[in-house]
Every structure is written in C-alpha cells, then in structure tokens.
Design a protein around this motif. Structure first.
Motif, short mmCIF file in Angstrom:
data_model
loop_
_atom_site.label_atom_id
_atom_site.label_comp_id
_atom_site.label_asym_id
_atom_site.label_seq_id
_atom_site.Cartn_x
_atom_site.Cartn_y
_atom_site.Cartn_z
N ILE A 69 0.86 8.68 4.07
CA ILE A 69 -0.23 8.47 4.40
C ILE A 69 -0.74 9.74 5.36
O ILE A 69 -1.77 10.49 4.54
N LEU A 118 -0.86 12.93 3.00
CA LEU A 118 -1.94 12.97 1.94
C LEU A 118 -3.20 13.31 2.60
O LEU A 118 -4.24 14.00 1.97
N HIS A 119 -3.49 12.80 3.65
CA HIS A 119 -4.64 13.01 4.52
C HIS A 119 -4.68 14.19 4.65
O HIS A 119 -5.99 14.90 4.64
N LEU A 167 -5.73 11.62 0.10
CA LEU A 167 -5.78 10.24 0.33
C LEU A 167 -7.19 9.59 -0.03
O LEU A 167 -7.91 9.22 0.96
N ALA A 209 -5.47 5.42 -3.40
CA ALA A 209 -3.81 5.88 -2.99
C ALA A 209 -3.46 5.23 -1.81
O ALA A 209 -2.30 4.65 -1.41
N LEU A 210 -4.36 5.06 -0.92
CA LEU A 210 -3.92 4.37 0.44
C LEU A 210 -3.69 2.92 0.04
O LEU A 210 -2.63 2.46 0.72
N ALA A 225 -5.27 8.16 10.54
CA ALA A 225 -4.13 8.69 9.80
C ALA A 225 -2.94 8.97 10.27
O ALA A 225 -1.97 8.85 10.08
#
Length: 423
Positions: A102, A105-106, A111, A115-116, A181
C-alpha cells in the motif's frame, strides 16, 4: 484415531521453557495486533480523507472484513491438521507483504481506490487464518504452564488491549506526521516480526502434530466444527450476541467516530486519543481479570461489562463537541471491556474438545465476526439517513438492546457451569 496436543509431548520440557514459549506467543500476538490496530485507524482515515466520502471508509472496512470472515471459517481444518503455529507464521509473513504494497504503490502514485480495496481484501483473507491459529494455541499453553484458563485468556486479552492502546497512539501520531498510507508500513513490520518471533521462539508448540489420517473429506471435517458450534447452546448464544455487538463496534470505529472527529474539527488526533484511552483502561481490566476472573461469577461480569462499554460511548459523542467528556466515558468503557475476552475465552476453551479447537474456534470467531464487514456500511447508511447525533443515538440504543439479551435468554446463565464432557 488419537490426536496429540498441538504442543506435542511435554516430557522433558522444563517449566522455564514452557513460560518462554508462552512469552514468545504473547509477543508475537502483540506485534501482529499492534499493526492491525494501527491499520484500523489508518485505512478508514486514508479512504475518508482521499475521497471525502464516509461511504468509502465503510467500503474499505467491508473489503477487509468480508474475506477475513470467509477465510477464518475455511481455515479450521487446516489449523487442526497443519498446526496452529505453522498457519499463523505463514499467513502473518504473507500479509506483511500485502500491507507493505500500500505505501509502496502510494509513493509510485499508483494506489487507486480499486487497488487499495484489492490489497485490503488480500490482507483480510490472510489475517483471518493467522488470528484464528494464534488463538487456537490458548488451551495448549494453559495446560503446559498449569494455569487457570482465565489467567491465560486474561494475559492474551491484556496483550490485545495493550496492542490496541499502542496501535491507536501510533496511528494518531504517524498519520499526522507521515500520512495514513506511510503509517501502514509499521503494520507490515509488525506482521513480519510476529512471524519471526512465533516461528523461532515457539518451535516446540509445533511438535507432535500427527499426519492427517482422518479418512473424512475436508468438508466433512469442516462440518464437524459447525455441528459442535450449533449444538452447544452456550457457545452459540455467546457467538450470536457478539456478532451483533461487533457489527456496531465497527460502525462506531470505522465511520461514526472518524466523521465525528471531522465534523467537530477534532481531527485524527482525537480518534487516536479516544481509542488509546479506552485501550489503556481495558488493559487494567484485563489484568484484573487475569488475576481474579476465575473466582468471579462469569454471567454477572459479562452482562455488566457489556452494558457499561456499550451505549455510553455512542451517547457521549452525540452530545459532545469536545474530547473531555468522551475521554472519561471511554476510560470507563475500556475498564469494563477488559473483563469480556478473559471470560468468553475461558468458557469457549473449557467447552470445546481439544481435537476440535481449531475448527470450532475458527468457526465461532468467524460467525462472531460475520456481521463486521457490514459495520462500516451500517454506519454509512445511518449517516445517509440521519444527522450524526441521531445516527450515534440509534446505534447506541441498538447496542443496549443487544447487551440486555443475556438477561432474557437463559442459555447465557450456563456460562457459570463447566460441563463434565461435551460431545
């Protein structure tokens, strides 16, 4: 077929070694739970602040809890066959990777909300078996340390409550400092360390697990857990009631409390403060229960504790725009809630046959958590129909009605009696 204890033979195992294993189990549980409690604050806050929608916070809660419950139901036979330690270590290690994705990707600006949801769902599917597996070790540890069941469940509850305290405090500080995040990186680290500690520090718990020579199919063995749960009146009554209180707890934590913090301008710090205060006093309650719960009337403690920790939390937020009064109420509610898990855990483990602990434990917990995925959605629905104050009061009244169920349902009164044998 003879089924040995998941801890294996105790011959030659010193008392110090047994307590060392118990300590490793408690530490692993603390590490995993601290991370997940942090995520319980960070994930809804991430969804709420990035989308501006309370519904998004509810959907995130659903995305984690729905697969968690399903995976927990299905994991029972695997826990009984493979061994609880192995399942816990493997699932904690795998979920650490999904959580770590997470913040990664953030930072890559990749993100998206879908996707989250996928990552949160994968984490929930792994967390369910891991939590159930660690919980299944309780009767073995109580037996090996020769302690009353309430004492071990009380220590486990103390760890859980302390983890809630630390997790909430970490969430408030980290979310404010680095964002929701990036705060989840601590969750990933906690899960990874939990896998290492339980894997290396409690190896003897995994010894003595026999090969699965049960001729029945997986579904038959799974059904055996369900049949026991369905036929035991005490465990079934407790499980159903807790399912409804869990539903309302999630509505409170995932949606109603964060929205209250936003509308009053209190911010995420107030969310962390209130949850931390409740967790801190619940640690005290759990410690008292660990020391004396085996001499207390279980039914009376259960009813009073649930009434005290239910409606008042919702009502005080409905009538307060500052944190002063809620802090006091949450402190009292936490103290009462600390008695619940030691009592409920002792009742469960005394009534479940050892060879069914994994299946019945996973099944009962899954049923108790079965409505939790809908908690965030219920909180969002109440806010769509009512203003915040009315939504809090409606949820609080529903909580009170649920907590008074044991007064009219006589099945709960058998909590104070230990059956000689349950088939």
């Amino acid at each position: 077929m003879t089924v040995e204890s998941p801890a294996g033979p105790s011959t030659g195992t010193s008392t110090g070694r047994r307590w060392h294993v118990l300590g490793a189990w408690l530490l692993a549980d603390a590490l995993a739970l601290t991370g997940t409690r942090l995520a319980a604050v960070a994930l809804p806050w991430l969804a709420l602040t990035t989308t501006g929608s309370p519904t998004a916070a509810g959907v995130v809660a659903f995305a984690e809890l729905a697969p968690l419950v399903v995976a927990k139901v299905l994991s029972g036979p695997a826990i009984d066959h493979l061994g609880a330690r192995r399942v816990a270590v493997g699932c904690d290690a795998a979920s650490a990777s999904t959580v770590a994705a997470i913040p990664a990707l953030h930072h890559l600006d990749a993100l998206s909300f879908p996707a989250l949801l996928v990552l949160v769902a994968a984490t929930g599917a792994l967390r369910g078996p891991a939590d159930a597996a660690r919980h299944s070790l309780v009767p073995v540890l109580a037996e090996s340390t020769r302690q009353p069941m309430e004492r071990v469940t009380g220590l486990a509850s103390t760890v859980e409550r302390t983890s809630s305290l630390v997790g909430a405090a970490l969430a408030a500080g980290l979310v404010a400092l680095v964002g929701a995040a990036d705060a989840l990186a601590v969750n990933a680290a906690g899960l990874a360390l939990a896998a290492v500690v339980l894997g290396l520090g409690a190896r003897s718990v995994g010894r003595g697990v026999p090969a699965d020579d049960d001729p029945h199919s997986y579904l038959v063995r799974l059904r055996a857990g369900w049949q026991f749960l369905r036929r035991d009146p005490v465990i079934l009554a407790l499980t159903v009631m807790i399912a409804f209180t869990n539903l309302l707890d999630v509505a409170f934590t995932a949606v109603l409390l964060p929205v209250w913090a936003v509308e009053t301008g209190s911010g995420v710090g107030a969310v962390g403060l209130l949850l931390a205060v409740m967790a801190a006093t619940s640690v005290v309650g759990s410690l008292v229960a660990a020391a004396w719960a085996d001499r207390m009337p279980r039914f009376a403690v259960y009813v009073v504790a649930f009434v005290v920790c239910g409606l008042p939390r919702f009502a005080v937020l409905a009538w307060s725009d500052v944190t002063s009064a809620p802090v006091v109420v949450m402190a009292v509610a936490g103290l009462a809630s600390g008695f619940l898990n030691p009592v409920v855990g002792a009742v469960f483990f005394e009534r479940i046959p050892r060879h069914l602990v994994g299946r019945v434990g996973a099944m009962s917990t899954a049923v108790a958590w079965g409505l939790m995925p809908f908690g965030g959605l219920v909180g969002s629905a109440l806010l769509a129909l009512l203003d915040l104050r009315a939504a809090l009061l409606v949820a609080g009244v529903l909580y009170l009605v649920t907590t008074l169920a044991p007064v009219v349902d006589r099945r709960f009164r058998a909590m104070d009696r230990v059956p000689v044998e349950v088939s």
